[in-house]
Design an enzyme around this catalytic site. Structure first.
Site, PDB file in Angstrom:
ATOM      1  N   HIS A 524      26.874 -31.105  -3.481  1.00  0.00           N
ATOM      2  CA  HIS A 524      27.027 -30.638  -2.109  1.00  0.00           C
ATOM      3  C   HIS A 524      28.463 -30.191  -1.838  1.00  0.00           C
ATOM      4  O   HIS A 524      28.704 -29.077  -1.367  1.00  0.00           O
ATOM      5  CB  HIS A 524      26.633 -31.751  -1.132  1.00  0.00           C
ATOM      6  N   GLU A 525      29.415 -31.068  -2.122  1.00  0.00           N
ATOM      7  CA  GLU A 525      30.807 -30.726  -1.843  1.00  0.00           C
ATOM      8  C   GLU A 525      31.253 -29.535  -2.684  1.00  0.00           C
ATOM      9  O   GLU A 525      32.017 -28.684  -2.220  1.00  0.00           O
ATOM     10  CB  GLU A 525      31.722 -31.930  -2.093  1.00  0.00           C
ATOM     11  N   HIS A 528      30.464 -26.299  -1.042  1.00  0.00           N
ATOM     12  CA  HIS A 528      31.532 -25.842  -0.138  1.00  0.00           C
ATOM     13  C   HIS A 528      32.622 -25.129  -0.930  1.00  0.00           C
ATOM     14  O   HIS A 528      33.136 -24.083  -0.523  1.00  0.00           O
ATOM     15  CB  HIS A 528      32.155 -27.029   0.594  1.00  0.00           C
ATOM     16  N   HIS A 531      31.628 -21.681  -1.927  1.00  0.00           N
ATOM     17  CA  HIS A 531      31.650 -20.800  -0.759  1.00  0.00           C
ATOM     18  C   HIS A 531      33.049 -20.227  -0.531  1.00  0.00           C
ATOM     19  O   HIS A 531      33.226 -19.016  -0.352  1.00  0.00           O
ATOM     20  CB  HIS A 531      31.185 -21.595   0.461  1.00  0.00           C
TER      21      HIS A 531
END
Length: 735
Positions: A524-525, A528, A531
């Protein structure tokens, strides 16, 4: 979780300062809390990593070394910050005056461009301060935070509310149709004007002073809140008899023994009051009294009527937020915070949550019945309580799916999972990763750094810092931030990104094994990070995304963890090296919707309470009573507590960042489920046509266009909530 984005634009300075002064919104995502790599040396750095500036202060000096310059983490010293803050603010003030006193007619080039390029010193300083407060906090750091947070908040608020600045922006806005602006410039001008108005630019002088005072006081309260919660999280439950730890893994017990020794109690075991220690204890400890003690300590953070109690702090925050909203012309704080989001309206966000809530509650009822049946069969003589849920859920998992999470963990070695997430990014986006070994400074020996490059031409993209382990002085949860973001304007293309987790480090000489939930957090991190590493925008003011979009790319990235390719190549037993057995994988996949009632209800209750707390005109004064009564009103199952009770809800009260915005995880997950469906419809998770479109339309473009329109361009329609309901195993209306 993505920390609040730092921006050099003065109109976004308040969010920047909230992060920089240690009040960075949320601590974790809802899915969170619960490697040998190819070595490549970069060129050695010079003996001195920094050069002097006008003050001789390393914290405001330009970054030197490889990768267009890197922070001098090895020179970090809390006592240098006061002078650095003064110097940084002086630079910003000078740049500000140059813009507002320019005698030439206002244009995009002489107003917007210099503002976007301003504040280099403060930008570097905020990166240092963010690490100092979030990763390396101490009593002295918290003292400085309390002293400087309101000062810097006041400084930026006075600049953004200076009528001369708004006049220059308004002059460009009023003649925007005659300036020959392109689409991106027009979007910047119109959004900036709207933001100025929304944040008080049209207020009379006396009300501007009132707004500055409110924001300053809020800054103080945010610091106070986060400091009190952190102090409660730095407490321990000490265990003297190892028999009380029956059921816990040897590796976890070893980490508890190490924590006790570090705390000055060798021969004991220390369970820290954080999620990373609480969750495995509640999940595996046979000792019910210990589970209850650990649960109540964790759930009671900030709510013990002592010096660390946060209830009065929250009440004052709520009062000031509503005063500010009314001052700015908004009905409630929720309306104020959501004006620049995808959802726009609090009722729209609430409608989405209430579509999911009934199915989640119904599933909890089924889950509790299954757990109670096992407890009764064992003759436990208990009624399931919150401190029993995780423990008996594991028993149900074993009974229903023949799956014990302790079977899974040996296959999830942290280093291997890091390699796997890098490999996935390479297959999807042509990203490559080479570890830097001692060639750039780090702020703690546990931090690993990786050069990120484009495998197509070997060009550099940036650097990823990985700070994976829990320690004293580090805030709980998991988050991603950037120390330097990409922008075409000004020529900065080399991104410095960081992922921060709180995994329990393996005992000396032992590998770190993580749970499936931890592995999801890792991916998940990193989502980021992907992105922001792949961002390709020209203007910094188009780099940020709405709060209810920002979690979307990270949630999408979680999906690749359980793909066949990653599991076969990276989920290998830490002792034998054998890949995870196919039958174990099938057990995991069959249990995919297992415990979704708990996970959804725990999160969604927090999001609903957040929205109800802020979508009202009369501020709550009795925080505990409001929480209790609201949960009764929505029918909260008694066997579950909110994922974040209000007295410890850092997302809401350590800054404004996620206030009236915790719903955004669900909003983003609707897009995530619908996006994963697009990959499945195209033939599988590695389809490059979909991956390229996802990258080019949604990841690389920042906020260059409306994000709802961008999603429609990617998917051909708005996201479908049914994809999420199907994923969680909840009933789909009409089916």
């Amino acid at each position: 979780m993505r920390s609040s984005p730092k921006s050099k634009s003065l109109i976004n300075a308040t969010s920047a300062i909230a992060l920089a002064m240690g009040a960075a919104g949320c601590a974790t995502t809802p899915a969170e809390e619960t490697a040998s790599v190819v070595q490549a040396q970069t060129q050695p750095v010079q003996t001195s990593m920094t050069k002097s500036d006008t003050t001789g202060n390393v914290l405001t000096a330009e970054w030197t070394g490889p990768f267009e310059g890197v922070p001098a983490w090895d020179k970090l010293d809390a006592e240098l910050f006061p002078v650095a803050f003064e110097d940084g603010m002086a630079q910003v003030k000078s740049e500000f005056e140059a813009v507002v006193t320019n005698p030439e007619p206002a244009t995009f080039e002489n107003v917007f461009v210099p503002v976007m390029l301003s504040g280099d010193k403060m930008d570097r300083l905020f990166s240092y301060w963010g690490v100092q407060t979030s990763n390396l906090s101490s009593d002295r750091v918290r003292e400085l935070d309390a002293e400087w947070s309101p000062k810097i908040s006041k400084f930026y608020n006075e600049l953004t509310l200076d009528p001369r600045l708004f006049a220059r922006y308004k002059e460009v806005y009023d003649k925007r149709d005659r300036l020959g602006l392109n689409a991106e410039q027009m979007r910047i001008v119109e959004r900036a004007y709207d933001s100025f108005v929304r944040n008080g630019a049209n207020l009379p002088p006396e009300q501007k002073e009132q707004l500055i005072a409110i924001n300053g006081r809020l800054s103080e309260l945010f610091t106070e809140f986060s400091g009190r919660v952190l102090k409660d999280e730095q407490t321990y439950i000490f265990v003297e008899d190892e028999a009380e730890l029956a059921g816990l893994s040897d590796a976890f017990k070893a980490s508890l023994a190490g924590a006790a020794e570090a705390a000055g109690k060798p021969g004991q075991w220390a369970i820290k009051n954080t999620r990373s220690s609480m969750q495995p204890t509640l999940q595996y400890a046979n000792n019910r009294a210990l589970r209850e003690k650990v649960f109540k300590a964790y759930a009671g953070r900030g709510d013990n009527g002592d010096a660390n109690d946060t209830n009065a702090v929250i009440a004052e925050i709520l009062k000031l937020r509503q005063q500010r909203a009314e001052l700015l012309g908004f009905k409630t704080h929720a309306h104020y915070r959501m004006a620049d989001t995808m959802a726009k309206d609090p009722n729209k966000a609430m409608d989405l949550m209430m579509k999911v809530w009934p199915g989640a509650k119904a599933r909890v009822k089924e889950e509790v019945a299954d757990m109670q049946a096992i407890a009764d069969q064992e003759g436990a003589g208990i009624t399931i309580e919150p401190w029993d849920y995780r423990y008996y859920a594991e028993k149900v998992r074993k009974a229903k799916y023949d799956l014990d999470e302790s079977e899974i963990k040996p296959y999830f070695k942290l280093d291997n999972m890091v390699d796997g997430m890098f490999d996935a990014a390479g297959k999807l986006y042509d990203m490559g990763f080479r570890e830097n070994t001692g060639t750039i400074p780090v702020f703690h020996p546990d931090v690993r750094t990786f050069e990120v490059f484009d495998k197509r031409d070997n060009s550099n993209i940036g650097v990823l810092y990985l700070d994976n382990f829990a320690r004293d002085g580090k805030r709980s949860g998991a988050w991603m931030t950037t120390y330097r973001s990409q922008k075409g304007l000004g020529g900065e293309t080399n991104v410095l990104a960081s992922n921060n987790n709180n995994f329990t480090k393996g005992a000396d000489g032992e590998p770190t094994l993580i749970s499936l939930d931890d592995a999801n957090t890792l991916f998940h991190e990193f989502g980021h990070g992907i992105h922001y590493l792949l961002q390709d925008v020209y203007y910094p003011d188009l780099a940020g995304t709405p709060r209810d979009f920002v979690e979307y790319p990270s949630q999408v990235n979680e999906n690749w963890l359980m793909t066949d390719y990653i599991l076969k190549n990276y989920a290998k037993h830490y002792e034998t090296g054998e890949p995870i057995p196919a039958d174990l994988v099938q057990k995991i996949l069959k249990s995919d919707t297992f415990n979704q009632g708990f996970a959804t209800t725990e999160y969604l209750s927090s999001a609903i309470v957040d929205m109800k707390l802020h979508n009202r005109t009369d501020p709550v004064t009795d925080v505990d009573a409001f929480e209790r009564e609201t949960l009764e009103e929505i029918g909260m199952p008694r066997e579950i507590v909110m994922r974040h009770r209000l007295p410890q809800f850092n997302h809401l009260f350590s800054s404004d960042a996620y206030s009236a915005g915790y719903y955004s995880y669900l909003w983003s997950e609707v897009m995530d489920a619908d996006t994963w469906a697009a990959f499945e419809e195209a033939g599988g998770p590695w389809d490059r046509t979909v991956a390229d479109k996802f990258r080019n339309v949604l990841l690389a473009t920042g906020n260059e266009t409306d994000r709802a329109a961008a999603y429609r361009a990617f998917r051909g329609r708005d996201p479908d909530v049914n994809a999420l309901l199907v994923r969680r195993g909840f009933p789909v209306p009409g089916e």
